[in-house]
Scaffold this motif. Structure first.
Motif, PDB file in Angstrom:
ATOM      1  N   SER A   1     -74.392   9.679  38.330  1.00 14.29           N
ATOM      2  CA  SER A   1     -73.332   8.687  38.509  1.00 14.29           C
ATOM      3  C   SER A   1     -73.252   7.749  37.314  1.00 14.29           C
ATOM      4  O   SER A   1     -72.166   7.342  36.917  1.00 14.29           O
TER       5      SER A   1
ATOM      6  N   ASN B   1     -71.413   9.648  34.751  1.00 21.79           N
ATOM      7  CA  ASN B   1     -70.010   9.688  35.113  1.00 21.79           C
ATOM      8  C   ASN B   1     -69.317   8.369  34.731  1.00 21.79           C
ATOM      9  O   ASN B   1     -68.232   8.382  34.170  1.00 21.79           O
ATOM     10  N   ASP B   2     -69.949   7.225  35.020  1.00 28.88           N
ATOM     11  CA  ASP B   2     -69.397   5.922  34.649  1.00 28.88           C
ATOM     12  C   ASP B   2     -69.228   5.811  33.148  1.00 28.88           C
ATOM     13  O   ASP B   2     -68.208   5.331  32.661  1.00 28.88           O
TER      14      ASP B   2
ATOM     15  N   GLU C   1     -71.541  12.360  46.153  1.00 27.52           N
ATOM     16  CA  GLU C   1     -70.203  11.942  45.711  1.00 27.52           C
ATOM     17  C   GLU C   1     -69.812  10.597  46.331  1.00 27.52           C
ATOM     18  O   GLU C   1     -69.290   9.708  45.655  1.00 27.52           O
TER      19      GLU C   1
ATOM     20  N   ARG D   1     -71.853   8.259  47.469  1.00 26.10           N
ATOM     21  CA  ARG D   1     -72.690   7.198  46.882  1.00 26.10           C
ATOM     22  C   ARG D   1     -72.172   6.808  45.510  1.00 26.10           C
ATOM     23  O   ARG D   1     -72.167   5.633  45.141  1.00 26.10           O
ATOM     24  N   THR D   2     -71.716   7.808  44.741  1.00 29.16           N
ATOM     25  CA  THR D   2     -71.140   7.529  43.423  1.00 29.16           C
ATOM     26  C   THR D   2     -69.896   6.661  43.569  1.00 29.16           C
ATOM     27  O   THR D   2     -69.718   5.685  42.841  1.00 29.16           O
ATOM     28  N   ARG D   3     -69.042   6.994  44.509  1.00 26.76           N
ATOM     29  CA  ARG D   3     -67.814   6.204  44.721  1.00 26.76           C
ATOM     30  C   ARG D   3     -68.151   4.790  45.194  1.00 26.76           C
ATOM     31  O   ARG D   3     -67.483   3.836  44.825  1.00 26.76           O
TER      32      ARG D   3
ATOM     33  N   ARG E   1     -70.825   3.118  44.399  1.00 28.76           N
ATOM     34  CA  ARG E   1     -71.304   2.441  43.182  1.00 28.76           C
ATOM     35  C   ARG E   1     -70.121   2.007  42.320  1.00 28.76           C
ATOM     36  O   ARG E   1     -70.086   0.916  41.775  1.00 28.76           O
ATOM     37  N   GLN E   2     -69.119   2.877  42.229  1.00 28.11           N
ATOM     38  CA  GLN E   2     -67.940   2.539  41.438  1.00 28.11           C
ATOM     39  C   GLN E   2     -67.100   1.460  42.109  1.00 28.11           C
ATOM     40  O   GLN E   2     -66.463   0.658  41.433  1.00 28.11           O
TER      41      GLN E   2
END
Length: 152
Positions: free
Chosen positions: A4, A7-8, A85, A87-89, A91-92
């Motif tokens: 993640s 990705n950021d 996915e 958890r990534t969203r 975080r974003q």
């Protein structure tokens, strides 16, 4: 977590590349000049737009994806992938709040200055992490205090 973060940074790199065709802030001009503030405002807005776009793709794939995989192993793998996915969203989503805060600081004339010491954060740090609120030194001191309080 590393995926993640990667990705950021990829999203931020794409946002930067769209802006750097015209202008890149430099040390040869007054710190946090109107031109620099406009650059960081556009960078932050582009970053935020990219995050929203990626979230839309995730939402669409959640709606289109199969609800149940027939094979137990496939189902477990899919659920793990979706968990990562989501958890990534999340975080974003938190990152968007930091972006909004940075945009507010630009509007108030506080952007680019350390919230602890009041010193300039520095262009290189802001280009690398546009939502930074502290100088490197203040951030390191903060992290040391945080670590000490966790270890007690």
């Amino acid at each position: 977590m590393a995926a993640s973060a990667r990705n950021d940074s990829e999203i931020l790199s794409k946002a930067k590349s769209r802006l750097e065709e015209d202008y890149v802030p430099g040390d040869d001009e007054p710190y946090m000049s109107k031109k620099q503030q406009d650059y960081f405002r556009m960078l932050l807005l582009e970053w935020k737009r990219s995050i929203h776009s990626a979230a839309g793709v995730t939402l669409q794939s959640l709606q289109d994806g199969p609800i149940r995989e027939p094979d137990l192993n496939d189902r477990a793998s899919s659920e793990t992938d979706w968990g990562i996915e989501l958890r990534t969203r999340d975080r974003q989503r938190k990152l968007i709040a930091k972006i909004d805060s940075a945009l507010r600081r630009i509007d108030e004339g506080e952007y680019g200055f350390c919230e602890v010491t009041g010193d300039p954060i520095g262009l290189r740090r802001l280009i690398a992490r546009p939502v930074a609120t502290m100088t490197v030194e203040a951030q390191e001191a903060h992290e040391r205090r945080e670590k000490i309080s966790r270890d007690k």
